[in-house]
Scaffold this active site. Structure first.
Site, PDB file in Angstrom:
ATOM      1  NE  ARG A   1      -4.255  -1.381   0.162  1.00  0.00           N
ATOM      2  CZ  ARG A   1      -4.369  -2.468  -0.606  1.00  0.00           C
ATOM      3  NH1 ARG A   1      -3.406  -2.791  -1.444  1.00  0.00           N
ATOM      4  NH2 ARG A   1      -5.457  -3.214  -0.558  1.00  0.00           N
TER       5      ARG A   1
ATOM      6  CG  HIS B   1      -2.972  -0.952  -6.778  1.00  0.00           C
ATOM      7  ND1 HIS B   1      -3.366  -0.258  -5.655  1.00  0.00           N
ATOM      8  CD2 HIS B   1      -2.948  -2.256  -6.408  1.00  0.00           C
ATOM      9  CE1 HIS B   1      -3.576  -1.100  -4.657  1.00  0.00           C
ATOM     10  NE2 HIS B   1      -3.322  -2.326  -5.101  1.00  0.00           N
TER      11      HIS B   1
ATOM     12  CD  GLU C   1      -2.950   3.125  -5.531  1.00  0.00           C
ATOM     13  OE1 GLU C   1      -3.982   2.466  -5.767  1.00  0.00           O
ATOM     14  OE2 GLU C   1      -1.929   2.631  -5.053  1.00  0.00           O
TER      15      GLU C   1
END
Ligand code: DGY
Length: 325
Positions: free
Chosen positions: A234, A281, A262
């Site tokens: 993360r 991601h 993000e």
């Protein structure tokens, strides 16, 4: 009358159709994340929620959802959900552990190799038409994974899968874990030592209050010059401002699949750095893994909708506090 369930992200039409056979489905299919006000409105009479990382499920969202009996997220991480609020509201939270271990570990290895062997930079350099001479002895020189000390932060299933892969490279392995653990061929160290003694530090802890900024400014500053930080966990595990400064000063390299915000804003300084490999991601983004995550999340949704115990529950203590055991 069918029970209502909210699907908070775009999903394949055949999956939505199969959910519609059992439930009244409210499906958010826009390309942008569902606004909180819409989520609250849709959840006001819903029994289930299928969601993902892009939808924060705050305590306020849960307050407006008094019939909600399950939150099922298509992710292993649950940091986008206020777990304490869900537990005190008696709502089980389903997640998808296990099925994305190999894909994420593969990506962490990919980032290590891409950073140390300058793969993304070399690809850009070549596409930009720079390869005008033949083989050159000093072109795009990198470092060898086999000669590196790799520090693994967090020895859960993904950290261990990374170790299994690295064993084949012959590098030296050091690690830190919150609780004592022993793995053949891995030297356990204090967290600060892992940062200070590694050529590559790779983060595999889940994000909690305790692990937020585990890669702190001080720990990043203690890393060897030319070392690399890899993050497939993360974004908030890292003090991103401090890392950005280290990478822009060309003291550290980075391989990042996750970011504190993000999507990453266009002006992010790391986007201009050749010594950082950046991915959007995609740690679990293989076809097989995504299908397995969806299967697990839908099974959790069905269980919760019918008042059964979830097979993969992130807050199992919810069952101790309620009648469902
Ligand atoms: C997760 O599952 O938590 C990943 O970050 C997304 O696949």
């Amino acid at each position: 009358m069918k029970a209502k369930c909210v699907v908070g992200l775009g999903l394949p039409p055949d999956l939505i159709a199969s959910l519609e056979q059992r439930y009244e489905v409210m499906h958010w299919s826009e390309s942008f994340a569902m606004p909180e006000a819409t989520l609250r409105e849709w959840l006001s009479d819903a029994r289930g929620l299928l969601c993902a990382l892009s939808t924060p499920i705050t305590s306020q969202v849960m307050e407006s959802a008094n019939q909600l009996s399950v939150i099922s997220t298509i992710s292993v991480g649950v940091d986008h959900i206020d777990l304490a609020a869900a537990t005190s509201a008696g709502i089980p939270v389903g997640h998808t552990p296990g099925v994305l271990v190999d894909s994420t570990a593969d990506l962490a290895l990919g980032l290590m190799l891409a950073v140390t062997r300058r793969m993304a930079e070399a690809d850009r350099w070549m596409r930009d038409g720079n390869w005008t001479q033949g083989w050159q002895s000093d072109l795009l020189l990198g470092t060898d994974l086999s000669q590196a000390t790799v520090g693994i932060v967090g020895l859960g299933s993904i950290g261990q899968a990374v170790i299994r892969r690295l064993t084949g490279f012959g590098c030296k392995l050091v690690a830190w874990n919150r609780t004592p653990k022993s793995i053949d061929g891995v030297q356990m160290l204090e967290l600060d030592e892992v940062f200070a003694m590694s050529d590559i530090v790779t983060l595999h802890t889940s994000l909690t209050e305790d692990t937020t900024h585990i890669a702190s400014r001080t720990r990043l500053a203690s890393m060897r010059s030319g070392a690399a930080l890899i993050n497939t966990g993360r974004g908030l595990l890292v003090d991103e401002q401090a890392l950005t400064e280290e990478v822009c000063a060309e003291r550290l390299m980075a391989g990042l699949d996750v970011f504190s915000t993000e999507p990453v804003p266009d002006h992010h300084p790391l986007l201009r750095q050749d010594n950082a490999v950046l991915l959007p991601h995609v740690g679990s983004a293989t076809m097989a893994t995504r299908l397995a995550m969806l299967d697990r999340a839908v099974a959790n949704l069905h269980a919760g909708m019918s008042g059964e115990r979830l097979s993969y529950c992130a807050n199992p203590e919810v069952y101790a506090a309620s009648a469902v055991c």
